[in-house]
Design an enzyme around this catalytic site. Structure first.
Site, PDB file in Angstrom:
ATOM      1  N   SER A 144      25.527  42.394   3.244  1.00 21.19           N
ATOM      2  CA  SER A 144      24.677  42.645   4.402  1.00 21.19           C
ATOM      3  C   SER A 144      24.079  41.324   4.866  1.00 21.19           C
ATOM      4  O   SER A 144      23.951  40.374   4.084  1.00 21.19           O
ATOM      5  CB  SER A 144      23.552  43.617   4.031  1.00 21.19           C
ATOM      6  OG  SER A 144      22.608  43.732   5.068  1.00 21.19           O
ATOM      7  N   TYR A 157      16.347  46.893  -1.384  1.00 15.69           N
ATOM      8  CA  TYR A 157      17.666  46.783  -0.759  1.00 15.69           C
ATOM      9  C   TYR A 157      18.030  45.320  -0.522  1.00 15.69           C
ATOM     10  O   TYR A 157      19.143  44.891  -0.850  1.00 15.69           O
ATOM     11  CB  TYR A 157      17.683  47.550   0.564  1.00 15.69           C
ATOM     12  CG  TYR A 157      19.001  47.463   1.297  1.00 15.69           C
ATOM     13  CD1 TYR A 157      20.086  48.248   0.912  1.00 15.69           C
ATOM     14  CD2 TYR A 157      19.165  46.593   2.378  1.00 15.69           C
ATOM     15  CE1 TYR A 157      21.298  48.176   1.586  1.00 15.69           C
ATOM     16  CE2 TYR A 157      20.381  46.515   3.056  1.00 15.69           C
ATOM     17  CZ  TYR A 157      21.438  47.308   2.661  1.00 15.69           C
ATOM     18  OH  TYR A 157      22.637  47.227   3.327  1.00 15.69           O
TER      19      TYR A 157
END
Length: 260
Positions: A144, A157
């Site tokens: 990501s 996260y």
């Protein structure tokens, strides 16, 4: 596109977390490029198996990759179904962040079990299943932009995706002499069934689009062909890299002008 089709023709690929969203888009891109597939979810296949089987040989294996046994078992069964595995795409992941003050160890454990541990032990099983003369084996891990740029109230996260970035680099260095390439794809903001609710909340979509240099939210199909390339012979000298597909988000400095 013809080069990608030749390079994936008949190659055996397992894509985890691939019944919808980015995972499905990558599986579909491999299918259109001629690969034989195993797709996966911890839930039923959601119609993905039927759609992909119209394009190529495709198998669905239901497995929970947040456990070591699930990760290893999926790869072993996938190799058995296809006869071998040439590429493993680690995609299955989760997001369980809440306000910082409300974080509990369960949030951390469930996120890292799938986003980090699942990737690691699926990769280990993939390497163990390789034949001695297998051509251009590779691992692709979906990371990501959050591996490089933090997001408010996304501590767990963000940390997990930072770990994925270093895992890619470390596995690449460790496995290079065995001929295994390891790379990553770092999506930016992509519209999927998991993100659509947030994007449609209030003015969120407009606010985000105004900050993306290319002026639009990403789509799963923006990711798929990049995965095919990284698995192909055209990427044979690429390892240890994270390819960020974000419409320019990470390249963009703060603007002095009001965004339209």
């Amino acid at each position: 596109m013809a080069v990608q089709e030749r390079s994936a023709q008949g190659r055996c690929v397992c894509v985890t977390g691939s019944t919808h969203g980015i995972g499905y888009a990558m599986a579909e891109a491999f299918a259109r490029a001629g690969a034989r597939l195993v797709i996966n979810s911890h839930l039923p296949d959601n119609g993905a198996l039927e759609k992909l089987s119209a394009l190529t040989e495709c198998h669905f294996i239901q497995a929970d990759l947040s456990t070591v046994e699930g990760a290893r078992g999926l790869v072993a069964e996938a190799a058995g179904r296809l006869g071998c595995l040439d590429t493993l795409v680690n995609n299955a992941g989760t997001f369980r962040d809440v306000d910082f003050e409300d974080l509990e160890s369960e949030n951390f454990e469930r996120t890292f079990d799938l986003n980090v541990r699942g990737y690691l032990f699926a990769s280990q099983a993939f390497v163990k299943a390789l034949g001695p003369d297998q051509d251009n084996p590779s691992i692709i891990c979906v990371g990501s932009t959050n591996s490089l740029a933090a997001e408010k109230n996304s501590v767990i996260y963000d940390t997990s995706k930072g770990a994925v970035l270093m895992m890619i680099r470390s596995m690449a260095v460790t496995l290079a002499r065995r001929g295994v390439r390891v790379n990553g794809i770092g999506p930016g903001i992509v519209e999927t069934p998991l993100t659509r609710k947030g994007l449609d909340s209030g003015d969120t979509r407009r606010i985000l689009k105004a900050q993306i240099p290319m002026g639009r939210i990403g789509e799963p199909d923006d990711i798929g062909e990049a995965a095919v390339f990284l698995a192909s012979s055209g990427a044979r000298y690429i390892t240890g890299q994270m390819l960020y597909i974000d419409g320019g988000i990470l390249a963009n400095q703060m603007s002095w002008e009001e965004q339209q």
